[in-house]
Design a protein around this motif. Sequence first.
Motif, PDB file in Angstrom:
ATOM      1  N   TYR A  90      29.052 -34.410  50.931  1.00 32.20           N
ATOM      2  CA  TYR A  90      27.963 -35.323  51.295  1.00 32.20           C
ATOM      3  C   TYR A  90      27.579 -35.132  52.753  1.00 32.20           C
ATOM      4  O   TYR A  90      28.364 -34.636  53.561  1.00 32.20           O
ATOM      5  CB  TYR A  90      28.335 -36.792  51.017  1.00 32.20           C
ATOM      6  N   ASP A  91      26.333 -35.506  53.066  1.00 33.09           N
ATOM      7  CA  ASP A  91      25.836 -35.528  54.430  1.00 33.09           C
ATOM      8  C   ASP A  91      25.611 -36.976  54.819  1.00 33.09           C
ATOM      9  O   ASP A  91      25.304 -37.815  53.968  1.00 33.09           O
ATOM     10  CB  ASP A  91      24.479 -34.813  54.562  1.00 33.09           C
ATOM     11  N   SER A  93      23.380 -39.244  57.748  1.00 33.33           N
ATOM     12  CA  SER A  93      22.386 -39.180  58.811  1.00 33.33           C
ATOM     13  C   SER A  93      22.984 -39.625  60.130  1.00 33.33           C
ATOM     14  O   SER A  93      24.021 -40.297  60.170  1.00 33.33           O
ATOM     15  CB  SER A  93      21.183 -40.056  58.470  1.00 33.33           C
ATOM     16  N   THR A  98      21.981 -43.283  55.968  1.00 30.88           N
ATOM     17  CA  THR A  98      21.581 -42.530  54.774  1.00 30.88           C
ATOM     18  C   THR A  98      22.680 -41.540  54.399  1.00 30.88           C
ATOM     19  O   THR A  98      23.086 -40.713  55.214  1.00 30.88           O
ATOM     20  CB  THR A  98      20.262 -41.771  54.995  1.00 30.88           C
ATOM     21  N   TYR A  99      23.179 -41.668  53.172  1.00 30.36           N
ATOM     22  CA  TYR A  99      24.176 -40.745  52.642  1.00 30.36           C
ATOM     23  C   TYR A  99      23.507 -39.890  51.564  1.00 30.36           C
ATOM     24  O   TYR A  99      22.832 -40.426  50.672  1.00 30.36           O
ATOM     25  CB  TYR A  99      25.352 -41.507  52.024  1.00 30.36           C
ATOM     26  N   THR A 100      23.717 -38.607  51.634  1.00 27.12           N
ATOM     27  CA  THR A 100      23.193 -37.689  50.625  1.00 27.12           C
ATOM     28  C   THR A 100      24.370 -36.977  49.971  1.00 27.12           C
ATOM     29  O   THR A 100      25.090 -36.222  50.628  1.00 27.12           O
ATOM     30  CB  THR A 100      22.236 -36.665  51.246  1.00 27.12           C
ATOM     31  N   HIS A 102      25.979 -34.410  47.204  1.00 23.82           N
ATOM     32  CA  HIS A 102      25.639 -33.174  46.487  1.00 23.82           C
ATOM     33  C   HIS A 102      26.589 -33.037  45.298  1.00 23.82           C
ATOM     34  O   HIS A 102      27.787 -32.825  45.469  1.00 23.82           O
ATOM     35  CB  HIS A 102      25.748 -31.978  47.420  1.00 23.82           C
ATOM     36  N   THR A 164      18.394 -43.112  45.175  1.00 21.69           N
ATOM     37  CA  THR A 164      17.365 -42.242  44.611  1.00 21.69           C
ATOM     38  C   THR A 164      17.964 -40.911  44.151  1.00 21.69           C
ATOM     39  O   THR A 164      18.812 -40.338  44.850  1.00 21.69           O
ATOM     40  CB  THR A 164      16.272 -41.941  45.666  1.00 21.69           C
ATOM     41  N   VAL A 166      17.137 -37.472  44.189  1.00 19.05           N
ATOM     42  CA  VAL A 166      16.200 -36.500  44.781  1.00 19.05           C
ATOM     43  C   VAL A 166      15.925 -35.394  43.780  1.00 19.05           C
ATOM     44  O   VAL A 166      14.789 -34.948  43.600  1.00 19.05           O
ATOM     45  CB  VAL A 166      16.773 -35.940  46.094  1.00 19.05           C
ATOM     46  N   THR A 170      21.258 -34.104  43.508  1.00 22.75           N
ATOM     47  CA  THR A 170      21.219 -34.706  44.841  1.00 22.75           C
ATOM     48  C   THR A 170      20.967 -36.211  44.739  1.00 22.75           C
ATOM     49  O   THR A 170      19.932 -36.639  44.225  1.00 22.75           O
ATOM     50  CB  THR A 170      20.128 -34.065  45.715  1.00 22.75           C
ATOM     51  N   GLU A 172      20.636 -39.701  46.902  1.00 21.58           N
ATOM     52  CA  GLU A 172      20.427 -40.269  48.235  1.00 21.58           C
ATOM     53  C   GLU A 172      20.649 -41.776  48.185  1.00 21.58           C
ATOM     54  O   GLU A 172      20.088 -42.460  47.336  1.00 21.58           O
ATOM     55  CB  GLU A 172      19.000 -39.982  48.719  1.00 21.58           C
ATOM     56  N   ARG A 174      20.479 -45.194  50.632  1.00 17.37           N
ATOM     57  CA  ARG A 174      20.010 -45.749  51.898  1.00 17.37           C
ATOM     58  C   ARG A 174      20.662 -47.110  52.125  1.00 17.37           C
ATOM     59  O   ARG A 174      20.632 -47.974  51.242  1.00 17.37           O
ATOM     60  CB  ARG A 174      18.480 -45.880  51.896  1.00 17.37           C
TER      61      ARG A 174
END
Length: 542
Positions: A90-91, A93, A98-100, A102, A164, A166, A170, A172, A174
Amino acid sequence: MTLHIRRATAGLMLSTALVAAPLAAQETAPNGDALAEDQTLTIRMLDEHTSLDPQLIEDVPGSDISRQLFEGLMVQDENGELEPGVAESYDVSEDGKTYTFHLREDAKWSNGDPVTAGDFVFAWQRAASPELASEYQWFIGLMSIVNADAVIAGEMPVEELGVTAVDDRTLEVRLSAPLPYFPQMTTHTTTFPAPQKVVEEFGDAWTQPGNIVSNGAYKLEEHVPNERVVAVKNDQYWDAENVIIDRFVTLVINDESQGLTRFLAGELDRTEMPAGQFPRMKQEHPDEAVSFPRLCNYYYTFNLSESGPEAFKDVKVRQALALAVDRDIVVNNILAGGQPPAYTFTPAATAGFTVPDVEMASMTQAERDARAKELLAEAGYGPDNPLSFTMLYNTSEDHQKIAVALSQMWKQKLGVQASLGNMEWQTFLDARSQQAFDLARGAWCGDYNEASTFLDLLTTPSGSNDGKYSNPEVDRLMLDARTAEDPQANYTQVEEIIAEEMPVIPIYHYAGVYMLDTDVGNWPVNNVEQNWYVKNMWKKAE
């Protein structure tokens, strides 16, 4: 604040993918143990689970079973450290909001369908929805997801929840404010994915054998209510080649002594120890009797709602009852398994938490008893006006022993008449959630390893605040703690308020007191949350 996975800055991917060498024909375990031919793990559960639907689970038995059937974004290793689950990485921000995630390409449902980001979106929206009315709906709000509170309140549609897809791989998320321990929360059953088409096809019956589709290392084969659950290895699981246990069985045995008897007869691989039996079992079976710290507390909660006893509205009454409990007798004479007495709500085993000094903890029991008598008299109760109420607990020999001991302490020291009432697990949960009690047993095992998992329980919005305690200052302090660089000061203040207002009576903090077969490899005794995964275990050859 102690974190199990560090925060990544913008553009930096945190990648902790699990890599394990395939076992050579499943002949040896990762540590070199020779494997038994029969790879069946059988453990005892005290009670029937409330549900296997991840978004409806509210109890430990349901969570323990569901953790084998489903897999969330992240999982834990044997030490409680975070590892990749469905999410390989994960990434985060730069502002931490915000966590993204994968998702791994080889994650599949047990019917062969791919696990997608949309399955998580569906599950999280479902958990927050007023229509489902999950007992853990509040957990989604606790995660600080954008619009969570408004969605839960029915003021916004579930589609406005800040999560969400993506694309299929992916996800996302928030947040309304940075939450450093957010990744830890994704190991909780409420956040597990759900197969939308299966849920919509079967409705409430979607988790029944024959209907259920899951994405964990195991799939449900059999469920006999109040008797047993049988799960078998899921060949569609992304890491199936490294899963050693073929069959996982849980047996519901309400009687602790019967559980011990059946363990000694070789029918069980693990059972909780009956109260008071640990010293003898440790002497007779030193390699199988184990005790270790757990991230759980045991307490009694006052019904402070309008339906509760008028006497409990008086803080002096609550303080008197709490003071008169001799916790040393409970932990040393009744339990005798290494459990520490509790004068605060949050266990000392909690990561990054310092137990604050509260007055009650530094008093002798004689001083506590004397103060308890003074307070009860000041509240207007005594021989001419005895305090009486009913204390409720779920059916269990151990819970009964503790309830009897508390009632005798109150009677002998304070002249209080506490009658006992026990109920089957689901009936007990219903009565407690509907405030149909005077004083009720409570226990809480951390949903993640941070003090807020305990202290948020006593905030006004908490769906598990069965006593309906409400203090605006506690609510404010816990809300502010979410974004504090060091929330310990907030936690200390909350514990001090609890110790003063006494909405609950902390009794002890748990230890994992088990009989554990020496044939079981890699049971995670170092994981204080006891989030265990059968996929990481094995049965040794004798």
